[in-house]
Design a protein around this motif. Structure first.
Motif, PDB file in Angstrom:
ATOM      1  N   ARG A 249       0.834  -1.187   0.000  1.00  0.00           N
ATOM      2  CA  ARG A 249       0.000   0.000   0.000  1.00  0.00           C
ATOM      3  C   ARG A 249       0.869   1.237   0.000  1.00  0.00           C
ATOM      4  N   ALA A 250       0.515   2.225  -0.807  1.00  0.00           N
ATOM      5  CA  ALA A 250       1.267   3.480  -0.840  1.00  0.00           C
ATOM      6  C   ALA A 250       0.435   4.589  -0.218  1.00  0.00           C
ATOM      7  N   TYR A 251       1.025   5.324   0.716  1.00  0.00           N
ATOM      8  CA  TYR A 251       0.342   6.470   1.313  1.00  0.00           C
ATOM      9  C   TYR A 251       0.199   7.609   0.310  1.00  0.00           C
ATOM     10  N   GLY A 252       1.199   7.766  -0.533  1.00  0.00           N
ATOM     11  CA  GLY A 252       1.167   8.853  -1.495  1.00  0.00           C
ATOM     12  C   GLY A 252       2.455   8.928  -2.285  1.00  0.00           C
ATOM     13  N   GLU A 253       2.437   9.809  -3.262  1.00  0.00           N
ATOM     14  CA  GLU A 253       3.572   9.995  -4.168  1.00  0.00           C
ATOM     15  C   GLU A 253       4.325  11.270  -3.820  1.00  0.00           C
ATOM     16  N   ILE A 254       5.650  11.209  -3.896  1.00  0.00           N
ATOM     17  CA  ILE A 254       6.477  12.412  -3.802  1.00  0.00           C
ATOM     18  C   ILE A 254       6.455  13.034  -5.191  1.00  0.00           C
ATOM     19  N   ALA A 255       5.594  14.038  -5.361  1.00  0.00           N
ATOM     20  CA  ALA A 255       5.295  14.531  -6.702  1.00  0.00           C
ATOM     21  C   ALA A 255       6.175  15.695  -7.139  1.00  0.00           C
ATOM     22  N   GLY A 256       6.607  16.537  -6.202  1.00  0.00           N
ATOM     23  CA  GLY A 256       7.376  17.712  -6.585  1.00  0.00           C
ATOM     24  C   GLY A 256       8.250  18.206  -5.460  1.00  0.00           C
ATOM     25  N   TYR A 257       9.323  18.889  -5.837  1.00  0.00           N
ATOM     26  CA  TYR A 257      10.282  19.397  -4.838  1.00  0.00           C
ATOM     27  C   TYR A 257      10.960  20.639  -5.388  1.00  0.00           C
ATOM     28  N   GLY A 258      11.190  21.597  -4.500  1.00  0.00           N
ATOM     29  CA  GLY A 258      11.955  22.782  -4.857  1.00  0.00           C
ATOM     30  C   GLY A 258      12.746  23.272  -3.666  1.00  0.00           C
ATOM     31  N   ALA A 259      13.862  23.913  -3.917  1.00  0.00           N
ATOM     32  CA  ALA A 259      14.700  24.449  -2.847  1.00  0.00           C
ATOM     33  C   ALA A 259      15.290  25.779  -3.292  1.00  0.00           C
ATOM     34  N   SER A 260      15.574  26.626  -2.327  1.00  0.00           N
ATOM     35  CA  SER A 260      16.194  27.918  -2.609  1.00  0.00           C
ATOM     36  C   SER A 260      16.975  28.349  -1.380  1.00  0.00           C
ATOM     37  N   PHE A 261      17.659  29.473  -1.504  1.00  0.00           N
ATOM     38  CA  PHE A 261      18.474  29.968  -0.399  1.00  0.00           C
ATOM     39  C   PHE A 261      18.319  31.474  -0.298  1.00  0.00           C
ATOM     40  N   ASP A 262      18.184  31.950   0.933  1.00  0.00           N
ATOM     41  CA  ASP A 262      18.086  33.394   1.176  1.00  0.00           C
ATOM     42  C   ASP A 262      19.487  33.974   1.317  1.00  0.00           C
ATOM     43  N   ALA A 263      19.896  34.749   0.348  1.00  0.00           N
ATOM     44  CA  ALA A 263      21.166  35.462   0.508  1.00  0.00           C
ATOM     45  C   ALA A 263      21.005  36.537   1.575  1.00  0.00           C
ATOM     46  N   ALA A 264      22.107  36.915   2.198  1.00  0.00           N
ATOM     47  CA  ALA A 264      22.053  37.899   3.275  1.00  0.00           C
ATOM     48  C   ALA A 264      21.482  39.221   2.770  1.00  0.00           C
ATOM     49  N   PRO A 265      20.598  39.861   3.568  1.00  0.00           N
ATOM     50  CA  PRO A 265      20.016  41.136   3.138  1.00  0.00           C
ATOM     51  C   PRO A 265      21.079  42.187   2.819  1.00  0.00           C
ATOM     52  N   ARG A 266      22.210  42.131   3.518  1.00  0.00           N
ATOM     53  CA  ARG A 266      23.248  43.140   3.257  1.00  0.00           C
ATOM     54  C   ARG A 266      23.848  42.992   1.868  1.00  0.00           C
ATOM     55  N   HIS A 267      23.614  41.841   1.246  1.00  0.00           N
ATOM     56  CA  HIS A 267      24.077  41.625  -0.123  1.00  0.00           C
ATOM     57  C   HIS A 267      22.924  41.713  -1.122  1.00  0.00           C
ATOM     58  N   GLY A 268      21.804  42.268  -0.685  1.00  0.00           N
ATOM     59  CA  GLY A 268      20.659  42.428  -1.568  1.00  0.00           C
ATOM     60  C   GLY A 268      19.785  41.206  -1.678  1.00  0.00           C
ATOM     61  N   GLY A 269      19.959  40.240  -0.783  1.00  0.00           N
ATOM     62  CA  GLY A 269      19.193  39.003  -0.858  1.00  0.00           C
ATOM     63  C   GLY A 269      17.742  39.203  -0.466  1.00  0.00           C
ATOM     64  N   GLN A 270      16.865  38.459  -1.115  1.00  0.00           N
ATOM     65  CA  GLN A 270      15.440  38.484  -0.820  1.00  0.00           C
ATOM     66  C   GLN A 270      15.000  37.091  -0.377  1.00  0.00           C
ATOM     67  N   PRO A 271      13.931  36.991   0.423  1.00  0.00           N
ATOM     68  CA  PRO A 271      13.438  35.673   0.822  1.00  0.00           C
ATOM     69  C   PRO A 271      13.124  34.801  -0.399  1.00  0.00           C
ATOM     70  N   GLY A 272      13.554  33.549  -0.355  1.00  0.00           N
ATOM     71  CA  GLY A 272      13.406  32.671  -1.503  1.00  0.00           C
ATOM     72  C   GLY A 272      12.368  31.589  -1.349  1.00  0.00           C
TER      73      GLY A 272
END
Length: 404
Positions: A249-272
């Motif tokens: 029996r399968a509970y569900g499928e791992i259908a999609g994945y994404g990852a990102s990184f927040d650069a430091a605000p002092r370097h102009g980074g924005q929440p990702g």
């Protein structure tokens, strides 16, 4: 393309051992958060934690393993055993080279390390355990699971705090797509000792309230940081065709994945975080309207909650999708937190019910989110999105859907 499905769940959480006990407690809104009991926390500003109760390693593990392992590894090994049993996987089900391990780690075996350092300075080097060489290491859970179950395929560990738990499961999916039949994945952490406590306090995000019902309130106007927890979940990830051929029996499928990184605000980074969510949806081939619930990271920090709420409303629209934070019943479990959210999402798909966010009374109206509070909510299962963020700027998102 090969489909990766979850066929087994093993949960060790502050409000329940085993996925069914945990799930029942979660739907009842039972919290595992309370005053710290494993050491004297009275001298510290923060004194609450989500501790896994009544876990006796002697009841779950061979006696020879206990002096070799930290509590986090004992929890991970027990959860792995439960997950394999739940999946119906026996020795010989697959060739050992066709099985691998991919877990997340954050704190490592700090409790074991503190004990041995106390021995070093209090008794002398001859009293330091030889097992110190690996018991403290954040990769040890992958190694111990691999050894215990003769899983000789690829093994690895991801270090990204909460986000690492999703990263590890994403790596499991990659290895399934590369030809493995089964991968044990997820994460577990435990650092409820003075050494671990001051490490967590250095992040300045711990709640200093002593009332367990008012200490961890993500998205609430009265939010005041978070409560730490211990535990996690181990999942059996399998190739869908292999699982089907053995009648699993399968509970569900791992259908999609994404990852990102927040650069430091002092370097102009924005929440990702938004970028991670959108990549996960695109990877799953889904539109925002296809998501029926979001399991939020739920920082409990006003600033970080604002970032996450803005992400949810920008992707889905204001109040357009139910949002929940069941970790209000467990505390934030570092690398174990997101795998427990995955287990919750899969069980929500199975049972058609969204678990609640407890203790939150007044959602900040500026957030414009539909937070499920108080009691569970029935839903017609669609896909679920799990979000996770880690200290230092890590963002991950994962889409789960019912297995076809």
């Amino acid at each position: 393309m090969t489909t990766a499905v979850v066929t087994g769940l093993g949960v060790a959480a502050p409000n329940g051992l085993g996925h069914e006990r945990f799930w029942s407690a979660t739907l009842r809104g039972e919290s595992g958060i309370g005053p710290v009991r494993r050491f004297d926390a009275s001298r510290y500003p923060s004194r609450l934690a989500g501790e896994v109760p009544e876990f006796d390693p002697d009841e779950h593990l061979p006696k020879r393993l206990i002096p070799q392992t930290d509590r986090m590894t004992q929890l991970a090994l027990a959860a792995a055993d439960w997950a394999l049993t739940d999946a119906g996987v026996q020795p010989g089900t697959y060739d050992t080279e066709q099985m691998g391990v991919s877990t997340a780690g954050a704190s490592g075996g700090l409790e074991f390390g503190q004990r041995e350092l106390d021995n070093l300075w209090g008794k002398g080097p001859q009293h330091v355990s030889v097992y110190m060489s690996f018991a403290w290491f954040y990769a040890v859970n992958s190694g111990q699971i691999s050894i215990r179950h003769a899983m000789r395929g690829p093994a690895g560990v991801f270090v990204g705090d909460q986000a690492g738990g999703l990263d590890a499961v994403a790596q499991a999916r990659r290895n399934i797509r590369k030809g493995l039949r089964l991968v044990m994945s997820g994460g577990a952490d435990s650092s409820l000792c003075p050494y671990g406590w001051v490490s967590r306090m250095s992040g300045t995000q711990l709640s200093t309230r002593d009332d367990p019902n008012r200490a961890y309130l993500p998205f609430d106007v009265d939010a005041h940081g978070h409560v730490p927890g211990e535990g996690g979940a181990i999942l059996v990830v399998e190739d869908a065709d292999s699982a089907r051929s053995r009648g699993a029996r399968a509970y569900g499928e791992i259908a999609g994945y994404g990852a990102s990184f927040d650069a430091a605000p002092r370097h102009g980074g924005q929440p990702g975080l938004r970028r991670a969510a959108e990549v996960a949806l695109a990877d799953a081939g889904l539109e925002p309207a296809d998501i029926g619930v979001v399991f939020a990271d739920g920082s409990g920090s006003t600033e970080q909650d604002g970032v996450e709420a803005a992400t949810i409303t920008s992707v889905f629209g204001a109040g357009a999708v139910p949002v929940t934070v069941p970790k209000t019943m467990t505390g934030r479990m570092n690398s174990g937190g997101a795998p427990v959210d995955l287990a919750c999402a899969l069980l929500a798909l199975r049972d058609g019910v969204i678990p609640p966010t407890i203790n939150v009374r007044t959602v900040d109206p500026a957030y414009e989110i539909d937070l499920v509070t108080g009691t569970p909510r029935r839903w017609k299962p669609k896909a679920a999105l799990v979000l996770a963020r880690g200290t230092g700027g890590f963002n991950s998102a994962m889409v789960l859907r019912a297995a076809g």
